[in-house]
Scaffold this active site. Sequence first.
Site: not given
Ligand code: UDP
Ligand code: MG
Length: 168
Positions: A11, A59, A126
């Site tokens: 990222k 967010f 990611h």
């Molecule tokens: N994210 C955030 N706050 C939250 C949940 C997610 O800022 O409470 C952001 C974080 O950068 C995360 C992305 O949104 O990597 C995607 O969320 P996801 O739940 O898909 O998590 P990941 O698969 O990236 O672990």
């Molecule tokens: Mg995810």
Amino acid sequence: MTNQATLILIKPDGLKKSLTGNILTRLSETKLEIVAAKITRVSQGLAEEHYQHLKDKPFFEDLIKYIRGELHNRRKVMALVYWGEDAITKCRQLVGSTNPEEAEATSIRGSYGRITTSGVYENVIHVSSDEKEAQREIRLWFQPDEIIVNLYPSKEVLEKEKKRKTWA
Ligand code: UDP
Ligand code: MG
């Protein structure tokens, strides 16, 4: 043995903090193969599609700005596809939990992530969450001819008089 593919994105915060080498070194512990890689800009549409599962979250807007590089003045990400046995599990293990404060200290997110004052998890990387998401995401970020193995069904189309840039 089940081979899997996963999308990895370094990222904009990962790029700004000069972590590309560190992250790729950590991922090389998996012994997986890189089958696609590029530096790419992230359009509004691509960002919204990628994070469609979070569109109702408070967010969401900040998250789109984050992945597009608007928070770090780095309008690009490094996108890769890792491929091999249990690729998703192996990569998720190394990457660590979504919340960098909860991520294991030695994981990539635990080592390099932070939570901003506005509450966004800036977690530098990611990784796809499961095979279905991996397929959706890889098809979104890459065209078939950018990947050196045949991951998913593809087709050939004839494009008439399409303009493209070549070396002068
Ligand atoms: N994210 C955030 N706050 C939250 C949940 C997610 O800022 O409470 C952001 C974080 O950068 C995360 C992305 O949104 O990597 C995607 O969320 P996801 O739940 O898909 O998590 P990941 O698969 O990236 O672990
Ligand atoms: Mg995810």
